[in-house]
Write an enzyme that holds these catalytic residues in place. Structure first.
Site, PDB file in Angstrom:
ATOM      1  N   SER A 169      59.653  14.500  73.457  1.00 15.68           N
ATOM      2  CA  SER A 169      60.880  14.739  72.690  1.00 15.68           C
ATOM      3  C   SER A 169      60.584  14.546  71.209  1.00 15.68           C
ATOM      4  O   SER A 169      59.755  15.271  70.651  1.00 15.68           O
ATOM      5  CB  SER A 169      61.990  13.809  73.179  1.00 15.68           C
ATOM      6  OG  SER A 169      63.213  14.113  72.543  1.00 15.68           O
ATOM      7  N   THR A 170      61.194  13.549  70.586  1.00 13.66           N
ATOM      8  CA  THR A 170      61.022  13.345  69.151  1.00 13.66           C
ATOM      9  C   THR A 170      59.551  13.110  68.803  1.00 13.66           C
ATOM     10  O   THR A 170      58.916  12.218  69.351  1.00 13.66           O
ATOM     11  CB  THR A 170      61.853  12.138  68.673  1.00 13.66           C
ATOM     12  OG1 THR A 170      63.191  12.304  69.121  1.00 13.66           O
ATOM     13  CG2 THR A 170      61.829  12.031  67.160  1.00 13.66           C
ATOM     14  N   HIS A 196      62.139  18.570  74.297  1.00 11.58           N
ATOM     15  CA  HIS A 196      63.562  18.632  73.965  1.00 11.58           C
ATOM     16  C   HIS A 196      63.755  19.421  72.671  1.00 11.58           C
ATOM     17  O   HIS A 196      63.292  18.998  71.615  1.00 11.58           O
ATOM     18  CB  HIS A 196      64.148  17.228  73.790  1.00 11.58           C
ATOM     19  CG  HIS A 196      64.162  16.432  75.054  1.00 11.58           C
ATOM     20  ND1 HIS A 196      64.217  15.058  75.059  1.00 11.58           N
ATOM     21  CD2 HIS A 196      64.144  16.812  76.362  1.00 11.58           C
ATOM     22  CE1 HIS A 196      64.226  14.628  76.309  1.00 11.58           C
ATOM     23  NE2 HIS A 196      64.168  15.672  77.121  1.00 11.58           N
ATOM     24  N   MET A 289      62.546   9.658  72.315  1.00 11.99           N
ATOM     25  CA  MET A 289      63.577   8.630  72.443  1.00 11.99           C
ATOM     26  C   MET A 289      64.246   8.733  73.814  1.00 11.99           C
ATOM     27  O   MET A 289      64.402   9.822  74.353  1.00 11.99           O
ATOM     28  CB  MET A 289      64.618   8.805  71.344  1.00 11.99           C
ATOM     29  CG  MET A 289      65.596   7.656  71.215  1.00 11.99           C
ATOM     30  SD  MET A 289      66.594   7.821  69.726  1.00 11.99           S
ATOM     31  CE  MET A 289      67.456   6.256  69.760  1.00 11.99           C
ATOM     32  N   ASP A 292      64.248  10.069  79.510  1.00  9.93           N
ATOM     33  CA  ASP A 292      64.101  11.291  80.300  1.00  9.93           C
ATOM     34  C   ASP A 292      62.685  11.373  80.864  1.00  9.93           C
ATOM     35  O   ASP A 292      61.712  11.144  80.145  1.00  9.93           O
ATOM     36  CB  ASP A 292      64.407  12.519  79.439  1.00  9.93           C
ATOM     37  CG  ASP A 292      64.444  13.806  80.247  1.00  9.93           C
ATOM     38  OD1 ASP A 292      64.735  13.736  81.457  1.00  9.93           O
ATOM     39  OD2 ASP A 292      64.183  14.881  79.678  1.00  9.93           O
TER      40      ASP A 292
END
Length: 350
Positions: A169-170, A196, A289, A292
């Site tokens: 993600s991030t 993401h 973050m 998931d």
């Protein structure tokens, strides 16, 4: 809680005012200054040392990408980009993430978005998240293609078929740039990736990573058969599942409800792969973050034939997803991001 200090950089006075108002209404963010262009921003960063910067990509003179490059070289800190969703804007956004920006906000309706209130909550959440992130000084190894030696890998005798699946993600676009270019073009496995990202941006991400990698990198398509030596990125806004078909492994995309706010979801992808029998799975959890992928990783572990890797705290921009993955006790190796590809190859070779 100490207040988060922010510098807002945008060439539009209206946008500077709107973004400032949104941030300061939160009660925990202080906009210490605004800047109308890149040169103005660099001067104010030097003077005021803000915690976080919001930076418009499309500016005259020293544009957002040029400004970002200078920030990461001279004053490394979390930067959140504001971008349009047009194709050129998406391409520039992907470049910014690989230059070191921590995340981005897609403006709803172009450069001057009168409806910016639609992403107000997202902006606040990402500024708060950025205040807990790790940003390091950029170097050429982070932004230039990696010289890939053409070395064949030896097929494992223990397994007849392999799958690599990656969740991030991030900070993921920059991390993926440190993993995919280190995989050989004759990799004896397909690679499935959930990053993401909203619709309109994963096409540019895939194209950018393809240009740097020996393996093929593409945005996944519904119904296509997976090939070894190809990395498939779940399209923004779609869940990706992998199913057995008569001729091999088939990618299935859908728009079912988001899971824990995410579509695509790492959990959804991992859980579908956990149902595949007689296949060796290598799962990788990288910077991001939240949690998931954690539930999906547990199901992968229960299914057997799994080796799992998590990115180290040292190199994670946000040590959320890798941390929760490690806590499942399903992780076989913790690696700095630049060593993840070698670990994948070690597990595939057996």
């Amino acid at each position: 809680m100490s207040r988060i200090t922010v510098l807002v950089v945008d060439d539009s006075a209206f946008m500077r005012k709107l973004i400032t108002d949104f941030l300061e209404e939160s009660g925990f963010i202080e906009v210490v200054a605004t800047a109308r262009n890149g040169h103005d921003a660099l001067s104010k960063i030097s003077q005021l040392n803000p915690d976080i910067i919001t930076l418009d990509i499309e500016m005259p003179g020293l544009n957002g990408l040029q400004t970002l490059r200078r920030i990461m070289e001279e004053f490394p800190r979390p930067v959140i980009m504001l971008s349009s969703t047009a194709q050129e804007g998406a391409e520039h956004t992907i470049q910014s993430l690989q230059l070191g920006a921590i995340d981005f906000i897609a403006k709803p309706s172009g450069a001057i978005s009168l409806d910016l209130h639609k992403v107000r909550q997202e902006l606040l959440q990402k500024v708060q998240m950025a205040s807990h992130s790790r940003v390091r000084k950029i170097n050429k190894a982070n932004i230039e293609p990696i010289k890939q030696e053409k070395k064949s890998i030896t097929q494992s005798k223990r397994y007849g078929q392999h799958i690599v699946c990656i969740g991030t993600s991030t900070g993921g676009p920059r991390a993926l740039q440190q993993v995919l270019p280190r995989l050989p073009e004759d990799l004896e496995a397909p690679v499935f990736i959930v990053q993401h990202m909203p619709e309109g941006f994963t096409t540019s991400l895939a194209a950018r990573l393809h240009s740097l990698s020996a393996v093929n990198v593409k945005e996944a398509e519904d119904g296509e058969l997976a090939l070894n030596g190809t990395a498939y990125i779940a399209p923004g806004g779609f869940h990706m599942k992998i199913e057995k078909a008569q001729n091999g492994l088939m990618i299935k995309l859908n728009k079912e409800y988001p899971r824990n706010g995410h579509r695509p979801s790492v959990d959804t992808m991992f859980e579908s792969i956990s149902k595949l029998e007689n296949i060796h799975k290598v799962a990788v959890m990288m910077t991001g973050m939240g949690a998931d992928g954690t539930e999906g990783l547990k199901k992968l572990k229960q299914s057997g034939d799994l080796h799992a890797i998590s990115e180290s705290e040292k190199t994670s921009i946000v040590f959320g997803m890798p941390k929760t993955a490690y806590q499942t006790k399903a992780i076989d190796a913790v690696e700095d991001v630049q060593d993840i590809a070698a670990s994948i190859l070690k597990f595939i070779r057996g």
